[in-house]
Write an enzyme that holds these catalytic residues in place. Structure first.
Site, mmCIF file in Angstrom:
data_model
loop_
_atom_site.group_PDB
_atom_site.id
_atom_site.type_symbol
_atom_site.label_atom_id
_atom_site.label_comp_id
_atom_site.label_asym_id
_atom_site.label_seq_id
_atom_site.Cartn_x
_atom_site.Cartn_y
_atom_site.Cartn_z
ATOM 1 N N GLU A 8 -1.776 25.636 -18.789
ATOM 2 C CA GLU A 8 -1.344 26.230 -17.522
ATOM 3 C C GLU A 8 -0.089 27.056 -17.740
ATOM 4 O O GLU A 8 0.031 28.193 -17.251
ATOM 5 C CB GLU A 8 -1.047 25.134 -16.497
ATOM 6 C CG GLU A 8 -2.245 24.305 -16.083
ATOM 7 C CD GLU A 8 -1.826 23.213 -15.109
ATOM 8 O OE1 GLU A 8 -0.810 23.376 -14.410
ATOM 9 O OE2 GLU A 8 -2.517 22.180 -15.051
ATOM 10 N N ALA A 23 2.930 17.974 -14.930
ATOM 11 C CA ALA A 23 2.364 17.041 -15.899
ATOM 12 C C ALA A 23 1.490 16.027 -15.170
ATOM 13 O O ALA A 23 1.721 15.703 -14.003
ATOM 14 C CB ALA A 23 3.475 16.322 -16.653
#
Length: 245
Positions: free
Chosen positions: A187, A117
């Site tokens: 991702e 993140a």
């Protein structure tokens, strides 16, 4: 009819002409020989320089390889001993097999892609990256591999393609990013489409992760609830970089 003296004079003139022609041909031959000799010398010198450069490059490659191997051995020597649980052994065995296959087919690629993140880029993700690099693992990490002014999404796509194994650092920040369908969500979607992913649960439980990403939580992985982040890094390094082990 020419007299005898005229005949003799003509013969001498013809002889001188022939001698001059011979001398001229000899000079031309000598000059050509000198040119050929100098050309051969220049070529020999050029070939010698080329060969010297090749030898120097080959020697440098051997030195570089020795340095890399030595560094990896030193890094390996600094790896702490870790204990594996049965589920980790099964998971990491399959990861190691895939990493070995990928490395043989694409040796130029990175060992791992670190999915994290945005909020963890200077915290847990940076720490995990540094630990892995310290253990000899080549890591694709957005903080160092995405240059200013370039497309983040495009560079991430390239990083995913140029890495053998994907690591997903599952943290509270990642859960928030997945809920907001941010970059980390893209991702993760790309990684989950392969069998080359290791979840690393950090700061949350698998149950909390399952609420946001059941598919990721269903993958066996590693957890800092049971190990330190350093121990997790050692286990990943042993799986994806066994030759340094």
């Amino acid at each position: 009819m020419p007299s005898q003296s005229q005949i003799v004079s003509q013969m001498r003139a013809a002889q001188r002409k022939v001698e001059q022609q011979i001398k001229s041909e000899v000079r031309k031959a000598e000059q050509q020989f000198e040119r050929d000799l100098k050309a051969a010398q220049r070529k020999a010198e050029s070939d010698a320089k080329v060969q010297q450069r090749r030898n120097e490059q080959a020697a440098q490659r051997e030195i570089d390889k020795w340095v890399r191997d030595t560094n990896r051995k030193l890094q390996s020597a600094s790896r702490p001993t870790v204990t594996y649980r049965a589920t980790e052994e099964r998971t990491l065995a399959s990861v190691a097999t895939e990493a070995e296959r990928q490395a043989a087919a694409h040796p130029e690629r990175r060992d791992v892609f670190l999915c994290h993140a945005w909020g963890d880029r200077q915290g847990a993700a940076q720490e995990l990256h540094d630990l892995l690099e310290g253990f000899g693992v080549k890591v694709w990490f957005s903080e160092k591999d995405v240059a200013l002014g370039t497309s983040l999404v495009r560079e991430i796509d390239k990083g995913l393609r140029m890495s053998h194994i994907g690591i997903v650092l599952a943290t509270p920040n990642l859960v928030k990013s997945l809920a907001a369908e941010g970059i980390a969500d893209k991702e993760l979607s790309a990684l989950l489409a392969t069998d080359r992913v290791i979840p690393v649960v950090h700061g949350i439980t698998y149950e909390e992760l399952r609420e946001e990403s059941p598919l990721l939580a269903s993958r066996s992985g590693l957890s800092t609830g049971e190990d330190t982040l350093e121990q997790v890094a050692v286990k990943i390094a042993n799986a994806v970089r066994p030759e340094a082990n």
